[in-house]
Design an enzyme around this catalytic site. Structure first.
Site, PDB file in Angstrom:
ATOM      1  N   THR A  66      35.938  45.609  44.113  1.00  0.00           N
ATOM      2  CA  THR A  66      35.086  45.680  44.427  1.00  0.00           C
ATOM      3  C   THR A  66      35.016  47.452  45.647  1.00  0.00           C
ATOM      4  O   THR A  66      35.951  47.865  45.204  1.00  0.00           O
ATOM      5  CB  THR A  66      34.045  44.855  45.413  1.00  0.00           C
ATOM      6  N   VAL A  94      46.521  43.896  52.590  1.00  0.00           N
ATOM      7  CA  VAL A  94      47.558  43.346  52.962  1.00  0.00           C
ATOM      8  C   VAL A  94      49.165  43.733  52.044  1.00  0.00           C
ATOM      9  O   VAL A  94      50.300  43.669  52.533  1.00  0.00           O
ATOM     10  CB  VAL A  94      47.687  42.193  53.086  1.00  0.00           C
ATOM     11  N   LYS A 123      49.158  43.936  48.379  1.00  0.00           N
ATOM     12  CA  LYS A 123      48.565  43.515  46.234  1.00  0.00           C
ATOM     13  C   LYS A 123      48.626  44.388  45.761  1.00  0.00           C
ATOM     14  O   LYS A 123      49.343  44.462  44.945  1.00  0.00           O
ATOM     15  CB  LYS A 123      46.948  42.983  46.264  1.00  0.00           C
ATOM     16  N   GLU A 176      45.375  40.908  39.732  1.00  0.00           N
ATOM     17  CA  GLU A 176      45.711  41.180  40.994  1.00  0.00           C
ATOM     18  C   GLU A 176      44.103  40.651  41.502  1.00  0.00           C
ATOM     19  O   GLU A 176      42.638  41.459  40.904  1.00  0.00           O
ATOM     20  CB  GLU A 176      45.395  42.662  41.240  1.00  0.00           C
ATOM     21  N   GLY A 177      44.348  40.174  42.171  1.00  0.00           N
ATOM     22  CA  GLY A 177      43.003  39.359  42.687  1.00  0.00           C
ATOM     23  C   GLY A 177      41.825  39.985  43.711  1.00  0.00           C
ATOM     24  O   GLY A 177      42.469  41.622  43.770  1.00  0.00           O
ATOM     25  N   LYS A 237      43.187  43.517  36.679  1.00  0.00           N
ATOM     26  CA  LYS A 237      42.272  43.679  37.891  1.00  0.00           C
ATOM     27  C   LYS A 237      41.042  43.402  37.095  1.00  0.00           C
ATOM     28  O   LYS A 237      40.099  43.891  37.003  1.00  0.00           O
ATOM     29  CB  LYS A 237      42.094  44.780  38.306  1.00  0.00           C
TER      30      LYS A 237
HETATM   31  P1  GDP Z   1      45.493  45.290  48.503  1.00  0.00           P
HETATM   32  O1  GDP Z   1      44.306  45.735  49.135  1.00  0.00           O
HETATM   33  O2  GDP Z   1      46.199  43.953  49.376  1.00  0.00           O
HETATM   34  O3  GDP Z   1      45.990  45.815  47.172  1.00  0.00           O
HETATM   35  O4  GDP Z   1      46.733  46.532  49.274  1.00  0.00           O
HETATM   36  P2  GDP Z   1      47.484  47.680  49.143  1.00  0.00           P
HETATM   37  O5  GDP Z   1      48.689  47.362  48.315  1.00  0.00           O
HETATM   38  O6  GDP Z   1      46.626  49.053  48.628  1.00  0.00           O
HETATM   39  O7  GDP Z   1      48.111  48.638  49.984  1.00  0.00           O
HETATM   40  C1  GDP Z   1      47.355  49.286  51.581  1.00  0.00           C
HETATM   41  C2  GDP Z   1      47.562  50.275  52.237  1.00  0.00           C
HETATM   42  O8  GDP Z   1      49.387  50.207  52.588  1.00  0.00           O
HETATM   43  C3  GDP Z   1      47.888  51.119  51.206  1.00  0.00           C
HETATM   44  O9  GDP Z   1      47.807  52.313  51.314  1.00  0.00           O
HETATM   45  C4  GDP Z   1      49.386  50.834  50.569  1.00  0.00           C
HETATM   46  O10 GDP Z   1      49.676  52.264  49.407  1.00  0.00           O
HETATM   47  C5  GDP Z   1      50.213  50.372  51.694  1.00  0.00           C
HETATM   48  N1  GDP Z   1      51.280  49.533  51.252  1.00  0.00           N
HETATM   49  C6  GDP Z   1      51.085  48.346  51.722  1.00  0.00           C
HETATM   50  N2  GDP Z   1      52.404  47.597  50.959  1.00  0.00           N
HETATM   51  C7  GDP Z   1      53.544  48.926  51.342  1.00  0.00           C
HETATM   52  C8  GDP Z   1      55.167  49.418  51.182  1.00  0.00           C
HETATM   53  O11 GDP Z   1      55.092  48.346  51.318  1.00  0.00           O
HETATM   54  N3  GDP Z   1      55.498  50.174  50.843  1.00  0.00           N
HETATM   55  C9  GDP Z   1      54.153  51.617  51.411  1.00  0.00           C
HETATM   56  N4  GDP Z   1      55.071  52.968  51.043  1.00  0.00           N
HETATM   57  N5  GDP Z   1      53.211  51.466  51.591  1.00  0.00           N
HETATM   58  C10 GDP Z   1      52.685  50.253  51.603  1.00  0.00           C
HETATM   59 MG    MG Z   2      44.509  46.108  46.143  1.00  0.00          MG
END
Ligand code: GDP
Ligand code: MG
Length: 213
Positions: A42, A14, A16, A115-116, A38
């Site tokens: 996983t 989402v 994080k 980061e969770g 972190k």
């Molecule tokens: P997490 O699993 O919650 O840590 O999610 P991530 O931060 O890894 O986000 C999932 C994907 O969406 C990744 O490829 C990120 O680069 C992309 N992403 C998430 N939020 C944004 C944003 O605000 N801008 C851009 N450009 N990419 C985002």
């Molecule tokens: Mg992540």
């Protein structure tokens, strides 16, 4: 102790990590020393992708972190892309190791972003869920929510979990990756119920300030 912020989300993928990196840049621009952590990652086949992204930016932004290694930024890694409970086959995750790692990092920073993994009710082991790590770390929570259909329900469920446990928190809607219907489909509810709520298309400045107040 550094100011600790625990970044969680309504689900995996989402935003994080992305939001954590943005906040690190923001705080560093304010002249604050930032570190990221972190506790559990996983889905790690060879390299911990999240921890490496956090570590790479941390090294760039914070010269005080020069002596740290990526293994200081992630404590437990598991190959299976699953909840830690499953990926670690039900074994216990030693909380003391998590706390020691956080303490080690914060010798080098003013703000520690943690980061969770996944969302709040991801099981860690028999002793608890991801949400239980927030009071363990004595952190303030940041909930990142998505903007697609269903985000009202997902947001309210996560907020209720935080409120039930009296965990101090802020939350932000991540407009990235949404289906472009947010303003028509979900925002009318949030606008009425939570005037002034944070959304990523309005920048992170106000959120960043609220998180360290
Ligand atoms: P997490 O699993 O919650 O840590 O999610 P991530 O931060 O890894 O986000 C999932 C994907 O969406 C990744 O490829 C990120 O680069 C992309 N992403 C998430 N939020 C944004 C944003 O605000 N801008 C851009 N450009 N990419 C985002
Ligand atoms: Mg992540």
């Amino acid at each position: 102790m550094a100011k600790r912020i625990f970044v969680t989300a309504t689900n995996t993928n989402v935003g994080k990590t992305h939001t954590t990196l943005q906040l690190m840049r923001h705080y560093a621009d304010q002249g604050l020393r930032v570190c990221a952590y972190k506790p559990i990652e996983t889905g790690v086949e060879n390299h911990p992708v999240d921890a490496q992204a956090l570590y790479g930016l941390m090294r760039t932004l914070n010269p005080h972190a020069a002596s740290l290694h990526v293994s200081d930024v992630v404590t437990f890694t598991f190959a299976l892309p699953a909840a830690p409970y499953v990926a670690n086959q039900g074994r216990l995750i030693e909380r003391t190791r998590l706390l020691e790692a956080a303490t080690r990092l914060e010798a080098h920073c003013d703000i520690l972003l943690i980061e969770g993994a996944g969302g709040l009710l991801v099981p860690v082991d028999e002793a608890g869920m991801m949400i239980d790590l927030i009071p363990l770390f004595e952190a303030k929570a940041l909930l990142v929510t998505h903007a697609s259909l269903g985000c009202i329900n997902d947001t309210l469920l996560s907020l209720e979990a935080l409120q039930n446990r009296q965990i101090a928190h802020e939350w932000i809607v991540n407009l990235h990756g949404g289906d472009n219907t947010f303003d028509r489909i979900s925002a009318p509810y949030f606008n009425t119920r939570f005037p002034g709520y944070f959304r990523t298309d309005q920048g992170l400045e106000a959120l960043a300030k609220a998180l360290i107040n």
